[in-house]
Scaffold this motif. Structure first.
Motif, PDB file in Angstrom:
ATOM      1  N   TYR A  62       0.838  -1.197   0.000  1.00  0.00           N
ATOM      2  CA  TYR A  62       0.000   0.000   0.000  1.00  0.00           C
ATOM      3  C   TYR A  62       0.875   1.251   0.000  1.00  0.00           C
ATOM      4  CZ  TYR A  62      -3.514  -3.370   1.591  1.00  0.00           C
ATOM      5  OH  TYR A  62      -4.346  -4.446   1.711  1.00  0.00           O
ATOM      6  N   PRO A  63       1.471   1.631  -1.119  1.00  0.00           N
ATOM      7  CA  PRO A  63       2.356   2.798  -1.152  1.00  0.00           C
ATOM      8  C   PRO A  63       1.598   4.096  -0.927  1.00  0.00           C
ATOM      9  CG  PRO A  63       1.886   2.026  -3.366  1.00  0.00           C
ATOM     10  CD  PRO A  63       1.292   1.013  -2.439  1.00  0.00           C
ATOM     11  N   ARG A  64       2.298   5.095  -0.439  1.00  0.00           N
ATOM     12  CA  ARG A  64       1.707   6.417  -0.219  1.00  0.00           C
ATOM     13  C   ARG A  64       1.989   7.281  -1.440  1.00  0.00           C
ATOM     14  NH1 ARG A  64      -0.123   8.750   4.382  1.00  0.00           N
ATOM     15  NH2 ARG A  64       0.551   6.915   5.531  1.00  0.00           N
ATOM     16  N   VAL A  65       0.956   7.912  -1.988  1.00  0.00           N
ATOM     17  CA  VAL A  65       1.122   8.715  -3.197  1.00  0.00           C
ATOM     18  C   VAL A  65       0.584  10.129  -2.962  1.00  0.00           C
ATOM     19  CG1 VAL A  65       1.021   6.756  -4.771  1.00  0.00           C
ATOM     20  CG2 VAL A  65      -1.088   7.892  -4.119  1.00  0.00           C
ATOM     21  N   PRO A  66       1.180  11.129  -3.610  1.00  0.00           N
ATOM     22  CA  PRO A  66       0.693  12.513  -3.478  1.00  0.00           C
ATOM     23  C   PRO A  66      -0.700  12.640  -4.081  1.00  0.00           C
ATOM     24  CG  PRO A  66       2.900  12.430  -4.437  1.00  0.00           C
ATOM     25  CD  PRO A  66       2.376  11.034  -4.449  1.00  0.00           C
ATOM     26  N   SER A 115      -8.139  19.107   2.987  1.00  0.00           N
ATOM     27  CA  SER A 115      -7.635  18.360   1.823  1.00  0.00           C
ATOM     28  C   SER A 115      -6.595  17.340   2.250  1.00  0.00           C
ATOM     29  CB  SER A 115      -7.002  19.318   0.806  1.00  0.00           C
ATOM     30  OG  SER A 115      -7.952  20.216   0.299  1.00  0.00           O
ATOM     31  N   ALA A 116      -6.645  16.167   1.608  1.00  0.00           N
ATOM     32  CA  ALA A 116      -5.599  15.155   1.794  1.00  0.00           C
ATOM     33  C   ALA A 116      -4.469  15.457   0.823  1.00  0.00           C
ATOM     34  CB  ALA A 116      -6.164  13.758   1.544  1.00  0.00           C
ATOM     35  N   MET A 117      -3.244  15.517   1.345  1.00  0.00           N
ATOM     36  CA  MET A 117      -2.081  15.843   0.510  1.00  0.00           C
ATOM     37  C   MET A 117      -1.352  14.596   0.015  1.00  0.00           C
ATOM     38  SD  MET A 117      -2.723  18.905   0.623  1.00  0.00           S
ATOM     39  CE  MET A 117      -1.418  19.457  -0.468  1.00  0.00           C
ATOM     40  N   ASP A 118      -1.464  13.503   0.771  1.00  0.00           N
ATOM     41  CA  ASP A 118      -0.986  12.209   0.278  1.00  0.00           C
ATOM     42  C   ASP A 118      -1.842  11.126   0.912  1.00  0.00           C
ATOM     43  OD1 ASP A 118       0.249  11.225   2.768  1.00  0.00           O
ATOM     44  OD2 ASP A 118       1.821  12.682   2.392  1.00  0.00           O
ATOM     45  N   ILE A 119      -1.858   9.962   0.269  1.00  0.00           N
ATOM     46  CA  ILE A 119      -2.804   8.933   0.691  1.00  0.00           C
ATOM     47  C   ILE A 119      -2.244   7.542   0.420  1.00  0.00           C
ATOM     48  CG2 ILE A 119      -4.011   8.877  -1.551  1.00  0.00           C
ATOM     49  CD1 ILE A 119      -6.644   8.653   0.087  1.00  0.00           C
ATOM     50  N   SER A 120      -2.626   6.587   1.255  1.00  0.00           N
ATOM     51  CA  SER A 120      -2.307   5.178   1.025  1.00  0.00           C
ATOM     52  C   SER A 120      -3.522   4.375   1.456  1.00  0.00           C
ATOM     53  CB  SER A 120      -1.069   4.749   1.825  1.00  0.00           C
ATOM     54  OG  SER A 120      -1.408   4.535   3.182  1.00  0.00           O
ATOM     55  N   ALA A 121      -3.477   3.060   1.303  1.00  0.00           N
ATOM     56  CA  ALA A 121      -4.585   2.222   1.737  1.00  0.00           C
ATOM     57  C   ALA A 121      -4.582   2.041   3.242  1.00  0.00           C
ATOM     58  CB  ALA A 121      -4.532   0.860   1.046  1.00  0.00           C
ATOM     59  N   GLY A 122      -3.568   2.609   3.922  1.00  0.00           N
ATOM     60  CA  GLY A 122      -3.506   2.503   5.382  1.00  0.00           C
ATOM     61  C   GLY A 122      -3.694   3.818   6.100  1.00  0.00           C
ATOM     62  N   GLY A 123      -3.574   4.942   5.365  1.00  0.00           N
ATOM     63  CA  GLY A 123      -3.715   6.236   6.030  1.00  0.00           C
ATOM     64  C   GLY A 123      -3.536   7.388   5.057  1.00  0.00           C
ATOM     65  N   SER A 173     -15.532  11.734  -1.750  1.00  0.00           N
ATOM     66  CA  SER A 173     -15.938  11.019  -2.965  1.00  0.00           C
ATOM     67  C   SER A 173     -14.740  10.884  -3.882  1.00  0.00           C
ATOM     68  CB  SER A 173     -17.051  11.772  -3.684  1.00  0.00           C
ATOM     69  OG  SER A 173     -18.222  11.781  -2.911  1.00  0.00           O
ATOM     70  N   LEU A 174     -14.600   9.725  -4.490  1.00  0.00           N
ATOM     71  CA  LEU A 174     -13.498   9.493  -5.419  1.00  0.00           C
ATOM     72  C   LEU A 174     -13.802  10.068  -6.790  1.00  0.00           C
ATOM     73  CD1 LEU A 174     -12.693   5.822  -4.433  1.00  0.00           C
ATOM     74  CD2 LEU A 174     -11.761   7.914  -3.494  1.00  0.00           C
ATOM     75  N   ALA A 175     -15.097  10.244  -7.080  1.00  0.00           N
ATOM     76  CA  ALA A 175     -15.539  10.837  -8.347  1.00  0.00           C
ATOM     77  C   ALA A 175     -16.923  11.418  -8.127  1.00  0.00           C
ATOM     78  CB  ALA A 175     -15.567   9.785  -9.459  1.00  0.00           C
ATOM     79  N   ILE A 204     -11.433  -0.330  -2.916  1.00  0.00           N
ATOM     80  CA  ILE A 204     -11.660   1.006  -3.472  1.00  0.00           C
ATOM     81  C   ILE A 204     -10.405   1.864  -3.310  1.00  0.00           C
ATOM     82  CG2 ILE A 204     -12.930   3.169  -3.148  1.00  0.00           C
ATOM     83  CD1 ILE A 204     -15.383   1.547  -2.497  1.00  0.00           C
ATOM     84  N   MET A 205      -9.804   1.810  -2.119  1.00  0.00           N
ATOM     85  CA  MET A 205      -8.610   2.618  -1.853  1.00  0.00           C
ATOM     86  C   MET A 205      -7.452   2.189  -2.758  1.00  0.00           C
ATOM     87  SD  MET A 205      -9.473   4.789   0.461  1.00  0.00           S
ATOM     88  CE  MET A 205      -7.934   5.391   1.089  1.00  0.00           C
ATOM     89  N   LYS A 206      -7.269   0.888  -2.903  1.00  0.00           N
ATOM     90  CA  LYS A 206      -6.179   0.390  -3.745  1.00  0.00           C
ATOM     91  C   LYS A 206      -6.376   0.793  -5.202  1.00  0.00           C
ATOM     92  CE  LYS A 206      -4.732  -3.862  -3.027  1.00  0.00           C
ATOM     93  NZ  LYS A 206      -4.778  -5.314  -2.760  1.00  0.00           N
ATOM     94  N   ASN A 207      -7.625   0.716  -5.685  1.00  0.00           N
ATOM     95  CA  ASN A 207      -7.905   1.115  -7.067  1.00  0.00           C
ATOM     96  C   ASN A 207      -7.640   2.603  -7.266  1.00  0.00           C
ATOM     97  OD1 ASN A 207      -8.677  -1.463  -7.799  1.00  0.00           O
ATOM     98  ND2 ASN A 207     -10.851  -1.118  -7.363  1.00  0.00           N
TER      99      ASN A 207
END
Length: 205
Positions: free
Chosen positions: A101-105, A122-130, A150-152, A186-189
């Motif tokens: 679960y990498p963290r991405v900007p 706002s979230a500045m970076d995100i992963s499937a764990g936090g 919402s993702l979209a 959903i988070m991983k996608n």
């Protein structure tokens, strides 16, 4: 073994495991049970039984508490050699999950609820764990929070419970709690999509 040095070290390990176990998702708890199974512990067939779960992979609250209690019984029965072997495998599993679960900007607008406050941030970076959330509001360590985003535009809002695990100037680090299999997927996608977008931008640049 009654070596005072080992007893002190064992106490530290048990404290650390206790904190980690209570914060684990249902999926992580079941994964931890597999680590115990790998140790081939004798006379512990009942303690090593898998819990029943619902269709979405969620373990009932009562069964979750019983499973956690079983973990502590198993841990306290481990010899020094088995406990060290277990911790080695636990650390390998933990770092494997972090790599998975990498963290991405990102720049995702969300609503955060904490202590009766509704905060738009706002979230500045995100992963499937936090995630790391930008905010000028005040928070405390281990403070429970609820996140909604919402993702979209055409998708339903994703609602996640979490806890503050890092305090920084201008923001907080949040760790999710009790994600369902559906939420994890959903988070991983979403993270995969963000990574592809970032890669395409780098290629264009």
């Amino acid at each position: 073994m009654h070596d005072p040095i080992w007893q002190a070290e064992k106490k530290k390990i048990l404290t650390r495991l206790s904190i980690a176990i209570y914060k684990m998702t249902d999926e992580q708890l079941i994964s931890l049970l597999h680590l115990f199974k790998d140790l081939n512990l004798k006379d512990n067939d009942k303690l090593l039984e898998m819990p029943h779960s619902h269709a979405d992979g969620v373990v009932a609250a009562r069964d979750r508490q019983l499973l956690i209690a079983r973990f502590f019984l198993l841990i306290n029965q481990l010899s020094e050699a088995d406990l060290l072997k277990f911790m080695n495998r636990y650390e390998q599993k933990r770092f494997s999950m972090l790599r998975e679960y990498p963290r991405v900007p990102c720049n995702i607008t969300l609503d955060l609820a904490a202590d009766g406050r509704a905060i738009n941030c706002s979230a500045m970076d995100i992963s499937a764990g936090g995630m790391f959330v930008e905010s000028c509001e005040s928070f405390t360590m281990n403070q429970p929070v609820s996140i909604c985003f919402s993702l979209a535009e055409d998708q339903l809002a994703l609602k996640i419970k979490g806890r503050v695990i890092r305090l920084e100037q201008g923001g907080i680090g949040i760790q999710y709690e009790s994600l369902t299999k559906y939420q994890i997927e959903i988070m991983k996608n979403m993270i995969d999509r963000l990574q592809r977008q970032a890669s395409s931008q780098y290629r264009i640049g």
